[in-house]
Design an enzyme around this catalytic site. Structure first.
Site, mmCIF file in Angstrom:
data_model
loop_
_atom_site.group_PDB
_atom_site.id
_atom_site.type_symbol
_atom_site.label_atom_id
_atom_site.label_comp_id
_atom_site.label_asym_id
_atom_site.label_seq_id
_atom_site.Cartn_x
_atom_site.Cartn_y
_atom_site.Cartn_z
ATOM 1 N N ASP A 111 0.821 -1.214 0.000
ATOM 2 C CA ASP A 111 0.000 0.000 0.000
ATOM 3 C C ASP A 111 0.861 1.273 0.000
ATOM 4 O OD1 ASP A 111 -2.375 1.369 -0.028
ATOM 5 O OD2 ASP A 111 -2.632 1.342 2.150
ATOM 6 N N ASN A 136 1.241 3.366 -2.934
ATOM 7 C CA ASN A 136 1.752 3.756 -4.255
ATOM 8 C C ASN A 136 1.276 5.162 -4.637
ATOM 9 O OD1 ASN A 136 2.792 1.215 -4.431
ATOM 10 N ND2 ASN A 136 1.355 0.468 -5.982
ATOM 11 N N GLY A 137 -0.004 5.425 -4.398
ATOM 12 C CA GLY A 137 -0.599 6.710 -4.767
ATOM 13 C C GLY A 137 0.046 7.854 -4.005
ATOM 14 N N ARG A 138 0.211 7.670 -2.695
ATOM 15 C CA ARG A 138 0.800 8.731 -1.874
ATOM 16 C C ARG A 138 2.270 8.955 -2.217
ATOM 17 N NH1 ARG A 138 -1.476 6.204 3.500
ATOM 18 N NH2 ARG A 138 -2.003 4.590 1.994
ATOM 19 N N HIS A 181 2.260 3.275 -9.061
ATOM 20 C CA HIS A 181 2.058 1.833 -9.282
ATOM 21 C C HIS A 181 3.243 1.243 -10.036
ATOM 22 C CE1 HIS A 181 -1.829 2.175 -7.563
ATOM 23 N NE2 HIS A 181 -2.386 2.825 -8.560
ATOM 24 N N TRP A 217 -12.154 -2.087 -7.694
ATOM 25 C CA TRP A 217 -12.929 -1.783 -8.910
ATOM 26 C C TRP A 217 -13.621 -0.437 -8.779
ATOM 27 C CZ3 TRP A 217 -11.875 -4.631 -12.968
ATOM 28 C CH2 TRP A 217 -11.509 -5.978 -12.811
ATOM 29 N N LEU A 258 9.864 -20.965 -4.469
ATOM 30 C CA LEU A 258 8.957 -20.046 -3.776
ATOM 31 C C LEU A 258 7.537 -20.131 -4.347
ATOM 32 C CD1 LEU A 258 8.558 -17.446 -1.931
ATOM 33 C CD2 LEU A 258 9.086 -16.127 -3.993
ATOM 34 N N ARG A 310 2.013 -4.668 6.188
ATOM 35 C CA ARG A 310 1.307 -3.649 5.395
ATOM 36 C C ARG A 310 2.145 -2.379 5.407
ATOM 37 N NH1 ARG A 310 -4.902 -2.085 4.647
ATOM 38 N NH2 ARG A 310 -4.583 -0.361 3.216
HETATM 39 C C1 IPE Z 1 -5.494 -2.650 -0.208
HETATM 40 O O1 IPE Z 1 -5.143 -1.339 -0.350
HETATM 41 C C2 IPE Z 1 -5.502 -3.350 -1.535
HETATM 42 C C3 IPE Z 1 -4.214 -3.516 -2.188
HETATM 43 C C4 IPE Z 1 -3.046 -3.175 -1.697
HETATM 44 C C5 IPE Z 1 -4.262 -4.146 -3.475
HETATM 45 P P1 IPE Z 1 -6.232 -0.180 -0.526
HETATM 46 O O2 IPE Z 1 -5.465 1.083 -0.627
HETATM 47 O O3 IPE Z 1 -7.160 -0.505 -1.628
HETATM 48 O O4 IPE Z 1 -7.014 -0.287 0.840
HETATM 49 P P2 IPE Z 1 -7.892 0.814 1.616
HETATM 50 O O5 IPE Z 1 -8.967 1.253 0.673
HETATM 51 O O6 IPE Z 1 -6.991 1.919 1.990
HETATM 52 O O7 IPE Z 1 -8.428 0.091 2.806
HETATM 53 C C1 IPE Z 2 -1.670 0.206 -3.323
HETATM 54 O O1 IPE Z 2 -1.398 1.561 -3.401
HETATM 55 C C2 IPE Z 2 -1.776 -0.418 -4.675
HETATM 56 C C3 IPE Z 2 -3.121 -0.879 -5.045
HETATM 57 C C4 IPE Z 2 -4.197 -0.751 -4.342
HETATM 58 C C5 IPE Z 2 -3.226 -1.532 -6.322
HETATM 59 P P1 IPE Z 2 -2.574 2.617 -3.409
HETATM 60 O O2 IPE Z 2 -2.971 2.898 -4.808
HETATM 61 O O3 IPE Z 2 -3.669 2.167 -2.527
HETATM 62 O O4 IPE Z 2 -1.854 3.881 -2.799
HETATM 63 P P2 IPE Z 2 -2.459 4.893 -1.728
HETATM 64 O O5 IPE Z 2 -2.927 4.082 -0.568
HETATM 65 O O6 IPE Z 2 -3.576 5.619 -2.405
HETATM 66 O O7 IPE Z 2 -1.327 5.780 -1.368
HETATM 67 MG MG MG Z 3 -4.077 2.406 -0.550
#
Ligand code: IPE
Ligand code: IPE
Ligand code: MG
Length: 260
Positions: free
Chosen positions: A37, A39-41, A54, A86, A148, A205
């Protein structure tokens, strides 16, 4: 100094290049699950589009798969796309789908050569034909590999997995293939996508968010959990070794009294 204290100190001893030691094999988890988790931030911090985060995340994944293989971890489960993902903007969903396919097409040969067994956790039916085929091929091609075990959770949800198991067991009871009194933990585990794998020992996580987000709800029942505040694209071999050391120091009691 007691032997135990010495052992702990030894875990933390740094190697010449500033690298921490990996704990001995018997202190390592058999099954590690990663919620990749942040990637976006990570991207946002750099004023980049989320898709860049990503893409950077796949680089981290590449390094961590190789490290888990090197450290003789039996099973590695990664959360790549949840049933809830989704609901993200269509553009981001499309970019993620493309990236996942591209990643596997470029990595599969090397992973196969390393003896990695790939298994997809989740329903593939919702994926575009081309991608579904690529993923099915990866599973088929690597299914007898002995290295693995790499579980990739795609269109995966822990609740959906449990409902699927309940339906399957119910059907077996109706068909007379199974008796209600024979439904036990093992019988339920056999209905999970992770059938045959040990339960999760360590769940990591990244990103600082502290929740399960519907990941491996059944299999993490007694997992040790590490919430690492760094964003997934920054997670690397070193941070993994640090987390493995933290895991090695945990006292896993499973409801009993102190064991060490
Ligand atoms: C969980 O992360 C799913 C994946 C890492 C693929 P999210 O970013 O989707 O989870 P929430 O929405 O913050 O709980
Ligand atoms: C996790 O990173 C990757 C996937 C859910 C595919 P996010 O995309 O959730 O990144 P944040 O949580 O928005 O930073
Ligand atoms: Mg996330």
């Amino acid at each position: 100094m007691t032997n135990d204290a010495l052992k702990i100190l030894r875990f933390f001893r740094k190697k010449g290049k500033g690298e921490m030691e990996v704990p001995p094999l018997e202190k390592r988890p058999r099954h590690i699950a990663f919620i990749m988790d942040g990637n976006g931030r990570w991207a946002q911090k750099r004023s980049l589009p989320r898709s860049a985060g990503h893409a950077a995340g796949t680089e981290a994944l590449r390094e961590i798969i190789r490290a888990c293989d090197e450290f003789k971890i039996e099973v590695m489960s990664i959360y790549a796309f949840s049933t809830e993902n989704w609901n993200r903007p269509q553009e981001e969903v499309n970019a993620l789908m493309k990236l996942i396919t591209k990643y596997f097409l470029s990595e599969i040969d090397e992973l196969h050569e390393k003896g990695v067994r790939i298994k997809i956790l989740g329903e593939l039916d919702r994926f575009p034909g081309e991608q579904k085929l690529a993923l099915q091929n990866a599973m088929e091609r690597t299914k007898n590999n002995q290295g693995l075990k790499l579980n990739i959770a795609l269109n995966y949800g822990g609740r959906a997995e449990i409902v699927r198991a309940v339906k399957s067991i119910s059907q077996k009871c109706i068909n007379g293939e199974m008796k209600i009194e024979n439904i036990d933990y093992d019988a339920v585990s056999r209905e999970m996508y992770t059938m045959g794998d040990p339960d999760v020992d360590l769940l990591i996580r990244t990103s600082g968010d502290m929740r399960l987000s519907n990941f491996l709800l059944w299999q993490t029942w007694y997992a040790e959990i590490i919430f690492n505040p760094i964003y997934w694209p920054d997670y690397n071999r070193q941070t993994l070794i640090k987390d493995l050391n933290e895991y090695a120091m945990r006292d896993r009691r499973f409801g009993r009294v102190k064991t060490k």
